[in-house]
Design a protein around this motif. Structure first.
Motif, PDB file in Angstrom:
ATOM      1  N   ARG A 119      58.681   7.453  21.944  1.00  0.00           N
ATOM      2  CA  ARG A 119      57.290   7.174  22.318  1.00  0.00           C
ATOM      3  C   ARG A 119      57.196   6.547  23.715  1.00  0.00           C
ATOM      4  N   SER A 167      53.753  13.593  18.283  1.00  0.00           N
ATOM      5  CA  SER A 167      54.324  12.532  17.453  1.00  0.00           C
ATOM      6  C   SER A 167      55.026  13.110  16.214  1.00  0.00           C
ATOM      7  N   LEU A 180      55.715   7.433  14.625  1.00  0.00           N
ATOM      8  CA  LEU A 180      55.845   8.890  14.656  1.00  0.00           C
ATOM      9  C   LEU A 180      55.452   9.472  13.298  1.00  0.00           C
TER      10      LEU A 180
END
Lengths: 321, 327
Positions: free
Chosen positions: A152, B29, B78
């Motif tokens: 991320r 994600s 995620l």
């Protein structure tokens, strides 16, 4: 080889060694105050468990240098996976003591809404996820979490605390392998009894993780070592392990009561600071009194709060099934 | 709602692969977690080539490890799609699915959520024997915090997966292995995601309703064909969602006909079919004109040979339908 055990407050805590570079006495004083708060919180827990007011509570004792040193070196973007007994971790990551007590008691101050009871507090904003039923599940989870944080775009490290018994389980073996395969930024902090770190090191070398061994009763050593290994994990070295030798795993430890100043991490830190004139009796009294007041007030707040909302405890989804 | 464009006839396995690929394209994600060198799987092949090893994570063949790692990925924000090879092996991951994934939101007061999809190939009909043929429907539907879905055709497989990757809590997709390369179906190359998943009446009928899910839907449809030849008009209801159960649809179809046969591939004792039957008894008893009938698997490990004797088939289902209609 993992080299010598890193220790700063050698001997009887008189501080024979200089502070590591970048560590100031003000840092150590702050860490010491955190240790005092943890000690006070755990004392409250032990007392309330014995009285029967808090069920199923397992509290540490003598791990204050590990918690305060490790957490003190972590950044806000890092995440912590504490063990079952590490209730003090929450207050060092910014959770209020009344919330910890609220969770123990299932009161309205309970961050988990009365759902879970006496396990270490979880809070996303504080990078804190307490353990669940399994003592070892969080090792593989830490690997996944760290990989996910990196995917991320973050630069945080997941710090997972483990006891020596966990190393005998398949879950931990598999979790170490997952962390290595993913080159995940994880720091595994493994506790060892005094004199036991070399044996654990020899096992961990099989996972090809960089290792350091640290005197886990030494707040300065734990803080400095954690700061260094976190930087290495952040730099892309993948998973690392820090083995902390702690008297809390011996019968003479602070958890057993009546610990002497040579093994009690809190006493060692106090003596070091006093010897270096970074702390005097009046300032120490103030730190102790502050922790005392915090704990008493927090207990009162938690005890007098309403019971946790039953909708939180039972789960909203249950109504539909 | 389905938006049809460029219809194409494909197997269920291809519908899943295509949907997963589209969803990973849409939402970065979404990551996959699977066993290393699982050649028959989806995640480690073309998806890995396309999205790279960072998003298509391969780990040693340890189901507990796969699942715990996926939980960790979900903790980081995620949406892992975890792929098991067989339901039988997924049993080793129950601690992660039950103690961790299903309870994460609850135990943390909503601080953390486990947005995770678990794809579990289930069921017999492939001569997999006692270690490759398990169904976990009743086991997993019993766990609060898990949504449990099961497709019976390529269209549902695509739709359910689209739905699953948009949920905020863990979703189990029980994918019948026997259907992966069973019938083809014509699907649009793209579709809008469903807002909810409910049961679907896949065959109308007036005399009796057969309630089934997963691989048993196609067997039930064949049974309805058999019954039609004998003058019995049997409807077939595909549950699609086991938890939450589309109770309203079940009760409405039963109330309309008063006769029902529940078909469950798993053993009868403690099976999900028992839950369906109990709900009908709770909520539609006065509509019933015959006892709720169940056609189920045997209370035994799935055998390698004589699997046809173990699993409900159209012949057994049709016989039970006739018995219920004649009651």
């Amino acid at each position: 080889m993992t080299g010598e055990i890193l220790s700063v407050l050698r001997g009887k805590g008189r501080g024979q060694s200089a502070l590591p570079r970048g560590v100031r006495y003000a840092d150590v004083l702050e860490l010491y105050a955190g240790m005092v708060r943890v000690r006070r919180l755990e004392a409250e827990g032990q007392r309330r468990r014995r009285s029967g007011e808090v069920p199923f509570l397992v509290v540490g004792g003598g791990r204050e240098a590990i918690l305060a040193g490790v957490i003190g070196a972590m950044d806000a973007e890092d995440a912590l996976r504490p063990m079952h007994l590490d209730h003090g971790a929450a207050i060092l990551r910014g959770v209020k003591m009344e919330e910890v007590f609220g969770q123990w008691l299932g009161r309205a101050t309970d961050p988990a809404g009365g759902s879970v009871g006496a396990t270490p507090v979880s809070r996303a904003a504080n990078g804190l996820l307490g353990p669940s039923g399994s003592a070892t599940a969080h090792v593989a989870q830490a690997a996944g979490q760290a990989h996910g944080m990196r995917l991320r775009g973050g630069n945080g490290v997941v710090v997972a605390l483990l006891g020596p018994g966990a190393l005998d389980t398949g879950d931990v073996h598999a979790g170490f392998i997952a962390a290595a395969r993913l080159v995940a930024p994880v720091l595994f902090v493994v506790s060892a009894p005094i004199g036991g770190s070399e044996a654990i090191s020899s096992r961990l070398r099989g996972y090809a993780m960089p290792l350091v061994r640290v005197d886990g009763d030494d707040i300065v050593a734990v803080f400095a070592a954690t700061r260094d290994v976190l930087a290495r994990a952040r730099g892309g070295e993948g998973p690392l392990a820090m083995i902390v030798e702690t008297s809390s795993l011996s019968s003479r430890g602070a958890h057993a009561g009546g610990a002497s100043t040579d093994v009690d991490p809190l006493a060692r830190a106090r003596q070091f600071l006093i010897a270096r004139r970074a702390l005097d009796a009046a300032a120490d009294h103030e730190i102790l009194a502050s922790a005392e007041q915090e704990a008493c007030t927090a207990w009162e707040v938690a005890m007098t709060a309403a019971a946790a909302d039953p909708r939180g405890a039972t789960g909203a989804r249950s109504e539909a099934r | 709602m389905t938006t049809c464009t460029d219809a194409e006839s494909i197997f269920m396995i291809d519908a899943i692969r295509r949907t997963l690929e589209q969803e990973m394209e849409r939402d970065d994600s979404i990551v996959t977690v699977s066993e290393v060198s699982f050649d028959d799987g989806l995640s480690g092949g073309s998806l890995r080539d396309r999205f790279g090893p960072g998003r298509c994570i391969e780990l040693p063949p340890d189901e507990a490890l796969l699942a715990q790692t996926a939980v960790g990925l979900a903790v980081a924000g995620l949406r892992p799609v975890l792929e098991f090879t067989h339901a039988d092996f997924a049993v080793a991951a129950l601690d992660a699915l039950v103690s961790e994934a299903s309870r994460l939101r609850h135990r943390t007061g909503g601080e953390f959520a486990c947005r995770m999809v678990v794809r579990i190939p289930v069921g017999g009909g492939i001569q997999g024997g006692p270690f490759l043929s398990a169904n976990l429907d009743a086991w997993l539907a019993h766990v609060p915090g898990l949504t449990v879905l099961t497709p019976a055709d390529p269209e549902s497989a695509a739709e359910l997966l689209q739905f699953a990757v948009r949920q905020d809590d863990p979703v189990i997709l029980l994918e019948p292995k026997v259907l992966y390369r069973g019938q083809k179906a014509t699907l649009p190359s793209s579709r809008s995601a469903p807002a909810s998943i409910g049961a679907r009446l896949v065959r109308p009928g007036e005399d009796v309703v057969i309630i089934a899910w997963g691989a048993m839907v196609s067997e039930s449809l064949r049974a309805a064909e058999r019954c039609a030849a004998d003058g019995i008009s049997a409807a077939v209801l595909d549950l699609r969602a086991l938890s939450p159960l589309d109770e309203a649809a079940v009760i409405a179809e039963v109330a309309e006909r008063g006769r029902v046969v529940v078909v469950d591939e798993s053993p009868r004792f403690g099976g999900f079919g028992a839950e369906v039957a109990a709900r009908i008894a709770d909520l539609a008893l006065l509509h019933l004109e015959a006892p709720v009938a169940r056609v189920t698997g045997l209370f035994a490990p799935v055998p390698f040979t004589h699997e046809d004797l173990y699993r409900p088939d159209s012949r057994r289902i049709a016989a039970e339908v006739e018995r219920v209609v004649d009651f």
